[in-house]
Design a protein around this motif. Structure first.
Motif, PDB file in Angstrom:
ATOM      1  N   GLU A 123      36.456  55.359  44.769  1.00  0.00           N
ATOM      2  CA  GLU A 123      36.847  55.748  46.130  1.00  0.00           C
ATOM      3  C   GLU A 123      35.708  56.468  46.838  1.00  0.00           C
ATOM      4  N   HIS A 124      35.018  57.319  46.115  1.00  0.00           N
ATOM      5  CA  HIS A 124      33.893  58.038  46.707  1.00  0.00           C
ATOM      6  C   HIS A 124      32.787  57.070  47.119  1.00  0.00           C
ATOM      7  N   LEU A 125      32.508  56.082  46.278  1.00  0.00           N
ATOM      8  CA  LEU A 125      31.467  55.099  46.593  1.00  0.00           C
ATOM      9  C   LEU A 125      31.819  54.301  47.842  1.00  0.00           C
ATOM     10  N   LEU A 126      33.078  53.942  47.974  1.00  0.00           N
ATOM     11  CA  LEU A 126      33.508  53.167  49.132  1.00  0.00           C
ATOM     12  C   LEU A 126      33.400  53.979  50.413  1.00  0.00           C
ATOM     13  N   GLN A 127      33.826  55.222  50.346  1.00  0.00           N
ATOM     14  CA  GLN A 127      33.790  56.072  51.537  1.00  0.00           C
ATOM     15  C   GLN A 127      32.359  56.411  51.942  1.00  0.00           C
ATOM     16  N   ALA A 128      31.470  56.564  50.962  1.00  0.00           N
ATOM     17  CA  ALA A 128      30.077  56.897  51.258  1.00  0.00           C
ATOM     18  C   ALA A 128      29.289  55.683  51.749  1.00  0.00           C
ATOM     19  N   GLY A 129      29.843  54.487  51.564  1.00  0.00           N
ATOM     20  CA  GLY A 129      29.163  53.277  51.999  1.00  0.00           C
ATOM     21  C   GLY A 129      27.899  52.983  51.221  1.00  0.00           C
ATOM     22  N   GLU A 130      27.867  53.364  49.955  1.00  0.00           N
ATOM     23  CA  GLU A 130      26.680  53.175  49.131  1.00  0.00           C
ATOM     24  C   GLU A 130      26.612  51.748  48.582  1.00  0.00           C
ATOM     25  N   VAL A 131      25.393  51.334  48.256  1.00  0.00           N
ATOM     26  CA  VAL A 131      25.195  50.034  47.610  1.00  0.00           C
ATOM     27  C   VAL A 131      25.592  50.163  46.148  1.00  0.00           C
ATOM     28  N   PHE A 132      26.428  49.258  45.675  1.00  0.00           N
ATOM     29  CA  PHE A 132      26.884  49.295  44.292  1.00  0.00           C
ATOM     30  C   PHE A 132      26.209  48.167  43.514  1.00  0.00           C
ATOM     31  N   SER A 133      25.646  48.501  42.361  1.00  0.00           N
ATOM     32  CA  SER A 133      24.910  47.529  41.555  1.00  0.00           C
ATOM     33  C   SER A 133      25.748  47.033  40.387  1.00  0.00           C
ATOM     34  N   LEU A 134      25.712  45.733  40.161  1.00  0.00           N
ATOM     35  CA  LEU A 134      26.390  45.109  39.026  1.00  0.00           C
ATOM     36  C   LEU A 134      25.436  44.130  38.364  1.00  0.00           C
ATOM     37  N   ARG A 135      25.561  44.014  37.048  1.00  0.00           N
ATOM     38  CA  ARG A 135      24.773  43.045  36.310  1.00  0.00           C
ATOM     39  C   ARG A 135      25.551  41.738  36.180  1.00  0.00           C
ATOM     40  N   PRO A 136      24.843  40.609  36.018  1.00  0.00           N
ATOM     41  CA  PRO A 136      25.539  39.338  35.806  1.00  0.00           C
ATOM     42  C   PRO A 136      26.517  39.384  34.630  1.00  0.00           C
ATOM     43  N   LEU A 137      26.176  40.134  33.578  1.00  0.00           N
ATOM     44  CA  LEU A 137      27.070  40.226  32.424  1.00  0.00           C
ATOM     45  C   LEU A 137      28.383  40.900  32.808  1.00  0.00           C
ATOM     46  N   GLN A 138      28.337  41.901  33.659  1.00  0.00           N
ATOM     47  CA  GLN A 138      29.568  42.553  34.106  1.00  0.00           C
ATOM     48  C   GLN A 138      30.403  41.612  34.972  1.00  0.00           C
ATOM     49  N   LEU A 139      29.742  40.909  35.904  1.00  0.00           N
ATOM     50  CA  LEU A 139      30.469  39.974  36.758  1.00  0.00           C
ATOM     51  C   LEU A 139      31.031  38.812  35.946  1.00  0.00           C
ATOM     52  N   TYR A 140      30.279  38.353  34.954  1.00  0.00           N
ATOM     53  CA  TYR A 140      30.767  37.296  34.077  1.00  0.00           C
ATOM     54  C   TYR A 140      32.019  37.758  33.329  1.00  0.00           C
ATOM     55  N   SER A 141      32.003  38.984  32.843  1.00  0.00           N
ATOM     56  CA  SER A 141      33.142  39.505  32.089  1.00  0.00           C
ATOM     57  C   SER A 141      34.389  39.600  32.959  1.00  0.00           C
ATOM     58  N   VAL A 142      34.206  40.066  34.194  1.00  0.00           N
ATOM     59  CA  VAL A 142      35.346  40.140  35.113  1.00  0.00           C
ATOM     60  C   VAL A 142      35.878  38.744  35.413  1.00  0.00           C
ATOM     61  N   SER A 143      34.965  37.802  35.675  1.00  0.00           N
ATOM     62  CA  SER A 143      35.375  36.428  35.978  1.00  0.00           C
ATOM     63  C   SER A 143      36.128  35.806  34.812  1.00  0.00           C
ATOM     64  N   GLN A 144      35.639  36.031  33.592  1.00  0.00           N
ATOM     65  CA  GLN A 144      36.285  35.474  32.416  1.00  0.00           C
ATOM     66  C   GLN A 144      37.648  36.104  32.179  1.00  0.00           C
TER      67      GLN A 144
END
Length: 502
Positions: A123-144
């Motif tokens: 919630e804090h990250l969203l309100q601050a409007g910060e750039v959030f970093s994700l690795r392909p492995l994390q996105l792959y895990s969520v997708s799977q």
């Protein structure tokens, strides 16, 4: 514990470190632990009443460095972990998951760790409007995990529920996807560039940056067309089409929506409605293909550090203001105004240009970077000297820079606008302007002399047509009015000799 997981243990006798080899499907990784780490794990599990305290082999003091003890303990610890594997077939306790580095390499562990992180600070990250970093492995895990018919929370801890990730991705506006390495991840055999991931879970993205990811592994880009304003893709693609129209391979003929085509089409592709900035620098792009028809609102286009040898299709981008084509393979740029329109900033640094004839009609150009090219002749500057808005010009690291008084000779090409031009990031000095005035005066005198010389040549050509035996002859054509009544009239040709006789 994930189904199909296997655990093998072997020991290093020097440091008494046990190396655990974990296999989860096609993914394998190793974890190193001392006996004390096993003991701490067991204490946590026993405190939660998840295991019998007598399950772990006891700690022994006498002969602890002997080879026989190490080998026996190795087998006992392997049996201990295999027993835990059977005891927790579905939901792995958090202490055990962390012990086996599931949060780094295993799908459920990775998503659980990400969900807990977002539970605490999402919630804090969203309100601050910060750039959030994700690795392909994390996105792959969520997708799977989204593809699996399993509960969104496997270990019973509400903080690790997948719902925290989905809520965050639906609202996130600034995303950065970057692969940390081209090789295997950590101690595993996992190659992130081979892992497909889906971006369709991001519903409100305004900006995305993707680095070190193969275009083949990026899924769901078309779902970002309605919201994305800025897109940066680096070291990831060999074509613009693969990013802007990833579905093009499915159709034999396509056209952007709203464009009438005289040819039959098999698909109408929606445009990137809000995309104003596209940065595809540092790729292996060799052609500006017709996929740019789908980005009509782009104002800033960066295609630097690619493999372009020509500039095509940019006439479809009516809103272009800034274009960066630096460090490509451009040798010539003919009729640039027909492709680049009313741009204000153009970078052509680091190419192989030796002529500037194609830039003569870029009347809106304010900033032009031509550094690190093959420009050797000062005469080429005349092609841009009449551009009315040009204020910044960079010609550094060109062959012409070694010409004596190079700066003043270049500035002189701009005539009365010399004082308005900043050359090679240096403001024009008063001394340089004085020299420019002298050069301009010399140039005007030379032009006047050339005009007189040309006039003399014309007279000489007429004299040659009427020779007079060595005497100079002047030719005068006169007209006499007609006689009474004003009718007619005659033309007379007189030849005037040096003697003054007619």
């Amino acid at each position: 514990m994930p189904a199909g997981s296997k655990i093998l243990i072997y020991a290093s006798l020097v440091f008494q470190v046990y190396i655990i080899d974990v296999t989860d499907g096609q993914h394998r990784w190793t974890v190193k632990h001392r006996y004390s780490d096993f003991y701490d794990l067991h204490e946590k599990l026993a405190a939660e009443k998840k295991v019998d305290r007598r399950l772990l082999p006891p700690k022994k003091i006498l002969g602890k460095n002997s080879k026989s003890l190490v080998e026996r303990r190795q087998k006992e610890l392997e049996l201990y972990l295999q027993t835990l594997l059977q005891q927790f077939p579905q939901a792995t306790p958090t202490p055990l998951a962390n012990f086996l580095h599931f949060h780094l390499y295993e799908i459920n562990g990775i998503t659980a760790a990400l969900a807990e992180e977002l539970f605490h600070k999402g919630e804090h990250l969203l309100q601050a409007g910060e750039v959030f970093s994700l690795r392909p492995l994390q996105l792959y895990s969520v997708s799977q995990q989204l593809r699996m018919a399993k509960p969104t929370c496997c270990n019973g801890d509400a903080k690790t529920d997948l719902g925290h990730i989905l809520d965050f991705t639906c609202r996130l506006r600034y995303l950065k996807v970057i692969s940390g390495t081209r090789g295997p991840v950590g101690s595993s055999n996992i190659q992130e560039t081979n892992l497909p991931f889906d971006l369709s879970v991001f519903k409100a993205l305004l900006q995305i940056e993707i680095t070190e990811c193969s275009s083949q592994q990026i899924r769901g880009l078309p779902f970002l067309r309605s919201s994305l304003a800025t897109m940066s893709v680096h070291r990831s693609s060999e074509s613009m089409m693969a990013i802007l129209v990833p579905e093009a391979s499915e159709f034999s003929q396509w056209e952007p929506e709203g464009v009438e085509s005289g040819c039959p089409v098999t698909a109408v592709i929606p445009a990137w409605r809000n995309l104003t900035t596209l940065d595809m620098s540092h790729n292996c792009i060799s052609t500006i293909d017709n996929s740019v028809k789908l980005i009509p609102k782009v104002e800033f286009l960066d295609l630097s550090y690619n493999q372009l040898s020509s500039v095509e299709n940019l006439q479809h981008l009516y809103n272009l203001v800034h274009v960066d084509l630096s460090y490509n393979s451009l040798r010539v740029l003919e009729a640039a105004h027909t492709r680049l329109g009313n741009i204000k900033t153009l970078s052509l640094a680091g190419n192989q240009l030796d002529r500037l004839t194609g830039l003569t009609k870029l009347y809106s150009l304010v900033n032009l970077d031509l550094s690190h090219n093959q420009l050797a002749q000062l005469e080429e500057i005349r092609n841009i000297g009449s551009l009315p808005c040009l204020e910044k010009l960079n010609l550094s690291s060109n062959p012409m820079c070694i010409i004596p008084d190079y700066r003043t000779k270049v500035l002189a090409q701009f005539g009365d606008r010399a004082a308005e031009v900043c050359l090679d990031c240096k403001a024009t000095t008063e001394k340089e302007l004085d020299t420019v005035e002298v050069l301009k005066a010399i140039q005007k005198a030379k032009e006047a002399k050339d005009r007189m010389s040309n006039s003399d040549k014309k007279v000489d050509s007429v004299t040659a047509a009427y020779p007079s035996q060595g005497n100079h002859v002047c030719i005068r054509l006169c007209h006499a009015e007609g006689g009474v009544g004003g009718g007619g009239g005659s033309w007379f040709l007189f030849l005037l000799k040096d003697s003054g006789q007619w």
